[in-house]
Design a protein around this motif. Structure first.
Motif, PDB file in Angstrom:
ATOM      1  N   ASP A   1      28.985 -27.843  19.372  1.00 22.10           N
ATOM      2  CA  ASP A   1      30.554 -28.351  19.247  1.00 22.10           C
ATOM      3  C   ASP A   1      30.980 -28.574  21.150  1.00 22.10           C
ATOM      4  O   ASP A   1      32.324 -28.405  21.351  1.00 22.10           O
ATOM      5  CB  ASP A   1      31.017 -27.504  18.127  1.00 22.10           C
ATOM      6  CG  ASP A   1      31.035 -26.393  18.810  1.00 22.10           C
ATOM      7  OD1 ASP A   1      29.902 -25.121  19.804  1.00 22.10           O
ATOM      8  OD2 ASP A   1      32.362 -25.518  19.275  1.00 22.10           O
ATOM      9  N   CYS A   2      30.259 -27.929  21.942  1.00 22.60           N
ATOM     10  CA  CYS A   2      30.898 -27.449  23.171  1.00 22.60           C
ATOM     11  C   CYS A   2      30.779 -28.995  24.188  1.00 22.60           C
ATOM     12  O   CYS A   2      31.575 -29.442  24.615  1.00 22.60           O
ATOM     13  CB  CYS A   2      30.044 -26.246  24.200  1.00 22.60           C
ATOM     14  SG  CYS A   2      30.841 -24.980  23.118  1.00 22.60           S
TER      15      CYS A   2
ATOM     16  N   ASP B   1      30.350 -31.730  22.418  1.00 26.19           N
ATOM     17  CA  ASP B   1      31.899 -32.484  21.740  1.00 26.19           C
ATOM     18  C   ASP B   1      32.914 -31.974  21.711  1.00 26.19           C
ATOM     19  O   ASP B   1      33.409 -33.461  22.481  1.00 26.19           O
ATOM     20  CB  ASP B   1      31.639 -32.871  19.772  1.00 26.19           C
ATOM     21  CG  ASP B   1      31.061 -33.103  19.533  1.00 26.19           C
ATOM     22  OD1 ASP B   1      29.456 -33.843  19.776  1.00 26.19           O
ATOM     23  OD2 ASP B   1      30.107 -32.439  18.107  1.00 26.19           O
ATOM     24  N   TYR B   2      33.060 -31.045  22.715  1.00 25.68           N
ATOM     25  CA  TYR B   2      34.349 -30.684  23.572  1.00 25.68           C
ATOM     26  C   TYR B   2      34.318 -31.793  24.694  1.00 25.68           C
ATOM     27  O   TYR B   2      35.566 -32.303  25.149  1.00 25.68           O
ATOM     28  CB  TYR B   2      34.586 -29.392  23.843  1.00 25.68           C
ATOM     29  CG  TYR B   2      35.571 -29.159  24.707  1.00 25.68           C
ATOM     30  CD1 TYR B   2      36.913 -29.688  24.779  1.00 25.68           C
ATOM     31  CD2 TYR B   2      35.177 -28.470  25.869  1.00 25.68           C
ATOM     32  CE1 TYR B   2      37.819 -29.408  25.772  1.00 25.68           C
ATOM     33  CE2 TYR B   2      35.844 -28.586  27.236  1.00 25.68           C
ATOM     34  CZ  TYR B   2      37.123 -28.974  27.376  1.00 25.68           C
ATOM     35  OH  TYR B   2      38.152 -28.627  28.051  1.00 25.68           O
TER      36      TYR B   2
ATOM     37  N   GLU C   1      40.833 -27.551  17.929  1.00 21.63           N
ATOM     38  CA  GLU C   1      40.218 -26.739  18.551  1.00 21.63           C
ATOM     39  C   GLU C   1      39.903 -26.618  19.403  1.00 21.63           C
ATOM     40  O   GLU C   1      38.997 -25.912  20.272  1.00 21.63           O
ATOM     41  CB  GLU C   1      39.783 -25.917  17.335  1.00 21.63           C
ATOM     42  CG  GLU C   1      38.374 -26.414  16.937  1.00 21.63           C
ATOM     43  CD  GLU C   1      38.458 -28.301  16.861  1.00 21.63           C
ATOM     44  OE1 GLU C   1      37.177 -29.010  16.605  1.00 21.63           O
ATOM     45  OE2 GLU C   1      39.318 -27.962  15.635  1.00 21.63           O
ATOM     46  N   TRP C   2      40.208 -27.137  20.042  1.00 19.31           N
ATOM     47  CA  TRP C   2      39.523 -27.367  21.629  1.00 19.31           C
ATOM     48  C   TRP C   2      39.649 -26.343  22.846  1.00 19.31           C
ATOM     49  O   TRP C   2      38.631 -26.113  22.534  1.00 19.31           O
ATOM     50  CB  TRP C   2      39.895 -28.909  22.255  1.00 19.31           C
ATOM     51  CG  TRP C   2      41.483 -28.318  22.869  1.00 19.31           C
ATOM     52  CD1 TRP C   2      42.653 -28.801  22.743  1.00 19.31           C
ATOM     53  CD2 TRP C   2      42.035 -28.088  24.481  1.00 19.31           C
ATOM     54  NE1 TRP C   2      44.101 -28.170  23.419  1.00 19.31           N
ATOM     55  CE2 TRP C   2      43.142 -28.379  24.596  1.00 19.31           C
ATOM     56  CE3 TRP C   2      41.495 -27.572  25.554  1.00 19.31           C
ATOM     57  CZ2 TRP C   2      44.042 -27.465  25.714  1.00 19.31           C
ATOM     58  CZ3 TRP C   2      41.680 -26.883  26.388  1.00 19.31           C
ATOM     59  CH2 TRP C   2      43.236 -27.310  26.622  1.00 19.31           C
TER      60      TRP C   2
ATOM     61  N   ARG D   1      39.259 -23.098  21.883  1.00 18.22           N
ATOM     62  CA  ARG D   1      38.007 -22.399  21.147  1.00 18.22           C
ATOM     63  C   ARG D   1      36.413 -22.829  21.930  1.00 18.22           C
ATOM     64  O   ARG D   1      36.204 -21.863  22.324  1.00 18.22           O
ATOM     65  CB  ARG D   1      38.525 -22.312  19.368  1.00 18.22           C
ATOM     66  CG  ARG D   1      36.899 -21.309  19.450  1.00 18.22           C
ATOM     67  CD  ARG D   1      36.767 -21.373  17.673  1.00 18.22           C
ATOM     68  NE  ARG D   1      36.983 -22.818  17.780  1.00 18.22           N
ATOM     69  CZ  ARG D   1      35.256 -23.372  17.555  1.00 18.22           C
ATOM     70  NH1 ARG D   1      34.541 -22.853  18.024  1.00 18.22           N
ATOM     71  NH2 ARG D   1      35.090 -24.792  16.709  1.00 18.22           N
ATOM     72  N   ARG D   2      36.526 -23.950  21.863  1.00 20.17           N
ATOM     73  CA  ARG D   2      35.319 -25.030  22.431  1.00 20.17           C
ATOM     74  C   ARG D   2      35.428 -24.476  23.610  1.00 20.17           C
ATOM     75  O   ARG D   2      33.888 -24.502  24.235  1.00 20.17           O
ATOM     76  CB  ARG D   2      35.060 -26.383  21.706  1.00 20.17           C
ATOM     77  CG  ARG D   2      34.913 -25.979  20.390  1.00 20.17           C
ATOM     78  CD  ARG D   2      35.034 -28.414  19.861  1.00 20.17           C
ATOM     79  NE  ARG D   2      35.459 -28.226  18.559  1.00 20.17           N
ATOM     80  CZ  ARG D   2      34.396 -29.053  18.205  1.00 20.17           C
ATOM     81  NH1 ARG D   2      33.735 -29.828  19.017  1.00 20.17           N
ATOM     82  NH2 ARG D   2      34.636 -29.635  16.830  1.00 20.17           N
ATOM     83  N   LYS D   3      36.505 -24.709  24.793  1.00 18.51           N
ATOM     84  CA  LYS D   3      36.460 -25.528  26.056  1.00 18.51           C
ATOM     85  C   LYS D   3      35.343 -23.136  26.244  1.00 18.51           C
ATOM     86  O   LYS D   3      35.197 -22.980  27.534  1.00 18.51           O
ATOM     87  CB  LYS D   3      37.414 -25.353  26.561  1.00 18.51           C
ATOM     88  CG  LYS D   3      37.811 -25.090  28.237  1.00 18.51           C
ATOM     89  CD  LYS D   3      39.022 -25.344  28.852  1.00 18.51           C
ATOM     90  CE  LYS D   3      38.778 -25.601  30.167  1.00 18.51           C
ATOM     91  NZ  LYS D   3      38.776 -24.145  31.020  1.00 18.51           N
TER      92      LYS D   3
ATOM     93  N   ARG E   1      33.856 -21.180  24.293  1.00 17.06           N
ATOM     94  CA  ARG E   1      32.754 -20.538  24.463  1.00 17.06           C
ATOM     95  C   ARG E   1      31.921 -21.720  24.992  1.00 17.06           C
ATOM     96  O   ARG E   1      30.949 -21.387  25.284  1.00 17.06           O
ATOM     97  CB  ARG E   1      32.891 -21.629  22.567  1.00 17.06           C
ATOM     98  CG  ARG E   1      31.176 -20.972  22.338  1.00 17.06           C
ATOM     99  CD  ARG E   1      31.595 -21.960  20.421  1.00 17.06           C
ATOM    100  NE  ARG E   1      29.827 -20.947  20.674  1.00 17.06           N
ATOM    101  CZ  ARG E   1      29.514 -21.579  19.281  1.00 17.06           C
ATOM    102  NH1 ARG E   1      29.814 -23.083  18.632  1.00 17.06           N
ATOM    103  NH2 ARG E   1      28.051 -21.428  19.118  1.00 17.06           N
TER     104      ARG E   1
END
Length: 175
Positions: free
Chosen positions: A130-131, A133-134, A162-163, A165-167, A169
């Motif tokens: 998911d990171c 993908d961000y 939710e970008w 949160r991904r950033k 992470r």
């Protein structure tokens, strides 16, 4: 402000030795290296290990080269999958599909050229999916906005709510 923000992520990953038992990240998970001599040279992922077999006596430099090549092969496949997941929103906006290039980058996870080339950091393959993908979605937003304006962040919020949160992470996982 940025310096203070990044201070929380220290210490950095220790220098790699490329020996059995050492842990390495792949898609956000830690795997232990298991190095051996075998009939064929290979790198395989299984049961929490990255198994590296060398036809001749393994040494740290040879292991590093094999692991780097394995990471690059995986990065090509996973980054292409990520682009396939993130691109449809931009396709609907009429933007052409960027081509992917992978290279080592010291200070960035990705960039998008004016000619539509999406360049991604080789080390990003160590981050959770998911990171990745961000980062891809972030760079695709540069198709419309060349800067980090309010419009850019509105678009990023639209395509990936939710970008943030991904950033965060990503920064915790790899910095």
């Amino acid at each position: 402000k940025q310096i203070n923000y990044f201070q929380q992520f220290h210490p950095r990953t220790p220098h790699r030795q490329y020996v059995s038992g050492e842990t390495h990240l792949y898609l956000g998970r830690q795997y232990r290296l298991k190095i051996s001599t075998g009939e064929n040279t290979s790198v395989k992922l299984a049961r929490g290990f990255i198994f590296i077999a060398c036809r001749s006596e393994p040494n740290p430099n040879k292991v590093r080269l094999l692991l780097d090549e394995w990471y690059l092969e995986r990065a090509r496949a996973k980054y292409t999958e990520s682009l396939s997941r993130c691109y449809p929103d931009f396709q609907r906006m009429g933007y052409a599909l960027p081509t992917i290039h992978i290279r080592r980058m010291k200070t960035r996870w990705g960039s998008l050229s004016s000619k539509g080339t999406l360049t991604l950091n080789r080390n990003l393959i160590r981050a959770p999916r998911d990171c990745i993908d961000y980062v891809v979605a972030h760079e695709l937003c540069h198709l419309k906005y060349k800067d980090h304006s309010k419009g850019f962040y509105r678009l990023l919020e639209q395509v990936m709510p939710e970008w943030e949160r991904r950033k965060h992470r990503l920064e915790l996982a790899l910095i």
